[in-house]
Design a protein around this motif. Structure first.
Motif, PDB file in Angstrom:
ATOM      1  N   MET A  37       0.867  -1.171   0.000  1.00  0.00           N
ATOM      2  CA  MET A  37       0.000   0.000   0.000  1.00  0.00           C
ATOM      3  C   MET A  37       0.912   1.231   0.000  1.00  0.00           C
ATOM      4  O   MET A  37       1.932   1.245   0.686  1.00  0.00           O
ATOM      5  N   ARG A  38       0.559   2.239  -0.790  1.00  0.00           N
ATOM      6  CA  ARG A  38       1.387   3.435  -0.989  1.00  0.00           C
ATOM      7  C   ARG A  38       2.763   3.112  -1.554  1.00  0.00           C
ATOM      8  O   ARG A  38       3.745   3.787  -1.223  1.00  0.00           O
ATOM      9  N   GLN A  39       2.833   2.073  -2.403  1.00  0.00           N
ATOM     10  CA  GLN A  39       4.133   1.771  -3.016  1.00  0.00           C
ATOM     11  C   GLN A  39       4.551   2.888  -3.960  1.00  0.00           C
ATOM     12  O   GLN A  39       5.743   3.111  -4.180  1.00  0.00           O
ATOM     13  N   GLU A  46      12.098   9.203  -7.651  1.00  0.00           N
ATOM     14  CA  GLU A  46      11.561   9.450  -8.998  1.00  0.00           C
ATOM     15  C   GLU A  46      10.114   9.968  -8.924  1.00  0.00           C
ATOM     16  O   GLU A  46       9.657  10.692  -9.811  1.00  0.00           O
ATOM     17  N   TYR A  47       9.403   9.602  -7.860  1.00  0.00           N
ATOM     18  CA  TYR A  47       8.055  10.155  -7.637  1.00  0.00           C
ATOM     19  C   TYR A  47       8.144  11.632  -7.268  1.00  0.00           C
ATOM     20  O   TYR A  47       7.465  12.479  -7.844  1.00  0.00           O
ATOM     21  N   ARG A  48       9.014  11.933  -6.313  1.00  0.00           N
ATOM     22  CA  ARG A  48       9.144  13.334  -5.866  1.00  0.00           C
ATOM     23  C   ARG A  48       9.536  14.219  -7.047  1.00  0.00           C
ATOM     24  O   ARG A  48       9.073  15.348  -7.166  1.00  0.00           O
ATOM     25  N   SER A  86      -4.079   7.238  -7.517  1.00  0.00           N
ATOM     26  CA  SER A  86      -5.214   8.151  -7.421  1.00  0.00           C
ATOM     27  C   SER A  86      -5.375   8.480  -5.950  1.00  0.00           C
ATOM     28  O   SER A  86      -4.408   8.385  -5.187  1.00  0.00           O
ATOM     29  N   ASP A  87      -6.549   8.867  -5.523  1.00  0.00           N
ATOM     30  CA  ASP A  87      -6.804   9.056  -4.097  1.00  0.00           C
ATOM     31  C   ASP A  87      -8.274   8.772  -3.813  1.00  0.00           C
ATOM     32  O   ASP A  87      -9.108   8.879  -4.715  1.00  0.00           O
ATOM     33  N   ILE A  88      -8.562   8.451  -2.553  1.00  0.00           N
ATOM     34  CA  ILE A  88      -9.949   8.120  -2.216  1.00  0.00           C
ATOM     35  C   ILE A  88     -10.897   9.306  -2.402  1.00  0.00           C
ATOM     36  O   ILE A  88     -12.095   9.107  -2.563  1.00  0.00           O
ATOM     37  N   PRO A 103      -0.671  19.163   1.442  1.00  0.00           N
ATOM     38  CA  PRO A 103       0.564  18.423   1.719  1.00  0.00           C
ATOM     39  C   PRO A 103       0.801  18.265   3.221  1.00  0.00           C
ATOM     40  O   PRO A 103       0.678  19.237   3.973  1.00  0.00           O
ATOM     41  N   GLY A 104       1.098  17.053   3.646  1.00  0.00           N
ATOM     42  CA  GLY A 104       1.385  16.794   5.056  1.00  0.00           C
ATOM     43  C   GLY A 104       0.151  16.770   5.945  1.00  0.00           C
ATOM     44  O   GLY A 104       0.248  16.518   7.147  1.00  0.00           O
ATOM     45  N   VAL A 105      -1.019  17.062   5.379  1.00  0.00           N
ATOM     46  CA  VAL A 105      -2.263  17.088   6.169  1.00  0.00           C
ATOM     47  C   VAL A 105      -3.211  15.989   5.683  1.00  0.00           C
ATOM     48  O   VAL A 105      -3.597  15.094   6.441  1.00  0.00           O
ATOM     49  N   ASP A 216     -11.207   0.982   4.011  1.00  0.00           N
ATOM     50  CA  ASP A 216     -11.962   1.581   5.119  1.00  0.00           C
ATOM     51  C   ASP A 216     -10.960   1.865   6.230  1.00  0.00           C
ATOM     52  O   ASP A 216     -11.054   1.342   7.347  1.00  0.00           O
ATOM     53  N   SER A 217     -10.003   2.716   5.882  1.00  0.00           N
ATOM     54  CA  SER A 217      -8.835   2.939   6.744  1.00  0.00           C
ATOM     55  C   SER A 217      -9.206   3.264   8.182  1.00  0.00           C
ATOM     56  O   SER A 217      -8.532   2.840   9.101  1.00  0.00           O
ATOM     57  N   TRP A 218     -10.258   4.029   8.384  1.00  0.00           N
ATOM     58  CA  TRP A 218     -10.532   4.520   9.746  1.00  0.00           C
ATOM     59  C   TRP A 218     -11.676   3.774  10.455  1.00  0.00           C
ATOM     60  O   TRP A 218     -12.126   4.176  11.514  1.00  0.00           O
ATOM     61  N   GLY A 330       1.274  -3.657   6.965  1.00  0.00           N
ATOM     62  CA  GLY A 330       0.030  -3.513   7.715  1.00  0.00           C
ATOM     63  C   GLY A 330      -0.665  -2.184   7.457  1.00  0.00           C
ATOM     64  O   GLY A 330      -1.837  -1.994   7.818  1.00  0.00           O
ATOM     65  N   HIS A 331       0.056  -1.222   6.858  1.00  0.00           N
ATOM     66  CA  HIS A 331      -0.529   0.034   6.384  1.00  0.00           C
ATOM     67  C   HIS A 331       0.425   0.559   5.313  1.00  0.00           C
ATOM     68  O   HIS A 331       1.346  -0.170   4.914  1.00  0.00           O
ATOM     69  N   GLY A 332       0.227   1.793   4.868  1.00  0.00           N
ATOM     70  CA  GLY A 332       1.007   2.272   3.745  1.00  0.00           C
ATOM     71  C   GLY A 332       2.492   2.467   4.037  1.00  0.00           C
ATOM     72  O   GLY A 332       2.889   2.664   5.188  1.00  0.00           O
TER      73      GLY A 332
HETATM   74  C1  CP3 Z   1      -7.044   7.637   4.014  1.00  0.00           C
HETATM   75  C2  CP3 Z   1      -6.584   7.621   2.594  1.00  0.00           C
HETATM   76  C3  CP3 Z   1      -6.340   8.768   1.768  1.00  0.00           C
HETATM   77  N1  CP3 Z   1      -5.935   8.288   0.536  1.00  0.00           N
HETATM   78  C4  CP3 Z   1      -5.905   6.922   0.531  1.00  0.00           C
HETATM   79  C5  CP3 Z   1      -6.338   6.493   1.805  1.00  0.00           C
HETATM   80  C6  CP3 Z   1      -6.518   5.063   2.207  1.00  0.00           C
HETATM   81  C7  CP3 Z   1      -5.191   4.421   2.451  1.00  0.00           C
HETATM   82  C8  CP3 Z   1      -4.585   4.706   3.786  1.00  0.00           C
HETATM   83  O1  CP3 Z   1      -5.194   4.321   4.791  1.00  0.00           O
HETATM   84  O2  CP3 Z   1      -3.502   5.274   3.806  1.00  0.00           O
HETATM   85  C9  CP3 Z   1      -5.595   6.005  -0.565  1.00  0.00           C
HETATM   86  C10 CP3 Z   1      -4.478   6.320  -1.472  1.00  0.00           C
HETATM   87  N2  CP3 Z   1      -3.866   7.533  -1.679  1.00  0.00           N
HETATM   88  C11 CP3 Z   1      -2.891   7.397  -2.628  1.00  0.00           C
HETATM   89  C12 CP3 Z   1      -2.927   6.070  -3.108  1.00  0.00           C
HETATM   90  C13 CP3 Z   1      -2.069   5.661  -4.293  1.00  0.00           C
HETATM   91  C14 CP3 Z   1      -1.743   4.337  -4.589  1.00  0.00           C
HETATM   92  C15 CP3 Z   1      -0.688   3.696  -3.702  1.00  0.00           C
HETATM   93  O3  CP3 Z   1      -1.063   3.162  -2.638  1.00  0.00           O
HETATM   94  O4  CP3 Z   1       0.493   3.655  -4.103  1.00  0.00           O
HETATM   95  C16 CP3 Z   1      -3.892   5.385  -2.373  1.00  0.00           C
HETATM   96  C17 CP3 Z   1      -4.306   3.916  -2.441  1.00  0.00           C
HETATM   97  C18 CP3 Z   1      -1.987   8.449  -3.132  1.00  0.00           C
HETATM   98  C19 CP3 Z   1      -1.628   9.533  -2.192  1.00  0.00           C
HETATM   99  N3  CP3 Z   1      -2.511  10.322  -1.481  1.00  0.00           N
HETATM  100  C20 CP3 Z   1      -1.798  11.251  -0.781  1.00  0.00           C
HETATM  101  C21 CP3 Z   1      -0.416  11.069  -1.036  1.00  0.00           C
HETATM  102  C22 CP3 Z   1       0.706  11.919  -0.460  1.00  0.00           C
HETATM  103  C23 CP3 Z   1       0.696  13.297  -1.013  1.00  0.00           C
HETATM  104  C24 CP3 Z   1       1.782  13.609  -1.987  1.00  0.00           C
HETATM  105  O5  CP3 Z   1       2.530  12.719  -2.444  1.00  0.00           O
HETATM  106  O6  CP3 Z   1       1.881  14.785  -2.324  1.00  0.00           O
HETATM  107  C25 CP3 Z   1      -0.304  10.006  -1.939  1.00  0.00           C
HETATM  108  C26 CP3 Z   1       0.948   9.455  -2.578  1.00  0.00           C
HETATM  109  C27 CP3 Z   1      -2.408  12.290   0.077  1.00  0.00           C
HETATM  110  C28 CP3 Z   1      -3.332  11.765   1.104  1.00  0.00           C
HETATM  111  N4  CP3 Z   1      -4.599  11.312   0.852  1.00  0.00           N
HETATM  112  C29 CP3 Z   1      -5.156  10.850   2.033  1.00  0.00           C
HETATM  113  C30 CP3 Z   1      -4.180  11.017   3.075  1.00  0.00           C
HETATM  114  C31 CP3 Z   1      -4.388  10.645   4.509  1.00  0.00           C
HETATM  115  C32 CP3 Z   1      -3.052  11.586   2.468  1.00  0.00           C
HETATM  116  C33 CP3 Z   1      -1.709  11.864   3.118  1.00  0.00           C
HETATM  117  C34 CP3 Z   1      -1.487  13.280   3.488  1.00  0.00           C
HETATM  118  C35 CP3 Z   1       0.000  13.540   3.646  1.00  0.00           C
HETATM  119  O7  CP3 Z   1       0.638  12.848   4.457  1.00  0.00           O
HETATM  120  O8  CP3 Z   1       0.514  14.392   2.940  1.00  0.00           O
HETATM  121  C36 CP3 Z   1      -6.475  10.196   2.129  1.00  0.00           C
END
Ligand code: CP3
Length: 355
Positions: A37-39, A46-48, A86-88, A103-105, A216-218, A330-332
């Motif tokens: 998750m979050r790979q 390269e992502y940044r 993508s994002d949820i 960012p960061g929130v 259903d993360s939360w 167990g999580h991202g």
């Molecule tokens: C709760 C939730 C969100 N988004 C997601 C969830 C469920 C997964 C989990 O429990 O972590 C799901 C998600 N969000 C993202 C993905 C991409 C695919 C993957 O897993 O690689 C997936 C599957 C990209 C993202 N979504 C987000 C990022 C980071 C922001 C960035 O890279 O600029 C990524 C890569 C932003 C995001 N979006 C969300 C959060 C809590 C954040 C982080 C905020 C932060 O720390 O900056 C809502």
């Protein structure tokens, strides 16, 4: 099972015999499949680099960028599956909810959903609302070949937590107050979100995603009785809506040890487990007939190679009696994780489980 026994309507695809899909179907595998998750994300330089100057939500709407970011961890780590970048909250943005990912929130919603009148803002999602998703997945499945693509969406409760709170929360006080205090409004809100989520997953499956994960993360914030009564019907509606496609449905949440049985019952084929419950115990809670996904603590990756391998070994040992196991964290992946530690972990799991 061979291509001949596949559910009617399902065509054999290049990914059908992948270790990942076999494990989801609880069939024998050549090695335990791994993805994280979050790979895709900030652990990768390269992502940044490609995200520089592009806001998060905008990056999700550019098919070429989505394709590149989704492929990055597949190229680098040799993982067994890709997860769509993508994002949820993307489907909510797509139907016109004023929100941003800070960012960061995390996701921040301009006008929280608190009243019955607010529900009117949650209109249905159609494929035309997310053309960039269809386009990106079309490009991705060509590039991925035999590597399966996982589509995903946020579950109704987790989406509601952002919509009702207006942003991230530790307590979910407004969302849970609505659940307890105005169950009619809450049920209608979750039902609306179930339709939007189901539509978002259908777009991804029809474009070429061969598995889906409902985040259903939360949900771990809920007592089992409240989950069963006030949340599970909406999640079950989502799983039901995509059942006909025959793609594996994964259901994941954090801190959901007490909910694992119900999360399986909601309609999942694979139940995701965080690091708090060992997989053999999770198997007892979930019962037979489901594969499990997990569950290395993501902070373990901040240690040395030997410790990572010893902790991964513990996960594999606990998974030894399972019908199907997909290795994951167990999580991202945490943003400061050394990407080389992830590459080494994939190699370790593949080698240690090669049959
Ligand atoms: C709760 C939730 C969100 N988004 C997601 C969830 C469920 C997964 C989990 O429990 O972590 C799901 C998600 N969000 C993202 C993905 C991409 C695919 C993957 O897993 O690689 C997936 C599957 C990209 C993202 N979504 C987000 C990022 C980071 C922001 C960035 O890279 O600029 C990524 C890569 C932003 C995001 N979006 C969300 C959060 C809590 C954040 C982080 C905020 C932060 O720390 O900056 C809502």
């Amino acid at each position: 099972m061979t291509a001949d026994d596949m559910p009617t309507g399902q065509q054999p695809t290049a990914t059908y015999d992948s270790a990942f899909l076999k494990a989801c179907r609880r069939e024998p595998v050549p090695h335990t499949p791994v993805w994280f998750m979050r790979q895709a994300g900030r652990s990768l330089p390269e992502y940044r680099k490609v995200r520089e100057g592009v806001p998060m939500l905008e990056s999700c709407m550019r098919p070429e960028l989505v394709t590149e970011i989704t492929l990055q961890p597949v190229r680098r780590h040799d993982v067994d599956a890709a997860i769509f970048f993508s994002d949820i909250v993307v489907p909510l943005k797509a139907i016109g909810i004023d929100l941003d990912i800070k960012p960061g929130v995390g996701p921040v919603v301009e006008q929280p959903v608190r009243t019955r009148a607010d529900l009117a803002r949650l209109r249905d999602l159609s494929p035309e609302d997310v053309p960039y998703v269809t386009e990106a997945i079309g490009m991705l499945t060509c590039e991925l070949g035999a590597t399966p693509l996982i589509g995903f969406a946020g579950a109704p409760f987790t989406l509601a937590s952002y919509l009702v709170e207006g942003g991230p929360s530790r307590t979910y006080e407004n969302a849970k107050a609505m659940m307890y205090g105005d169950p009619g409004l809450w049920a209608d809100l979750l039902d609306r979100l179930a339709d939007i989520t189901a539509a978002f997953l259908k777009v991804q499956i029809e474009a070429g995603a061969v598995a889906v994960q409902l985040f259903d993360s939360w949900a771990g914030a809920l007592a089992p009785a409240d989950y069963r009564k006030s949340v599970m019907p909406a999640s079950a509606k989502v799983f039901d809506a995509v059942a006909g496609y025959g793609v594996p449905r994964i259901h994941f949440g954090v801190g959901t040890g007490e909910l694992l049985g119900l999360m399986g019952e909601a309609g999942a084929d694979v139940v995701g487990v965080d690091w708090r419950v060992p997989l053999d115990e999770a198997r007892r809670r979930v019962g037979p007939g489901k594969a499990l996904q997990g569950n290395l603590d993501p902070t373990v990756l901040f240690t040395d190679k030997n410790t990572v391998e010893a902790k991964a070994r513990e996960v594999l040992d606990a998974a030894a009696g399972l019908e199907g196991h997909v290795f994951n964290l167990g999580h991202g992946v945490m943003p400061n994780t050394d990407p080389d530690a992830l590459t080494r972990l994939v190699e370790y799991v593949h080698t240690a489980t090669a049959r």
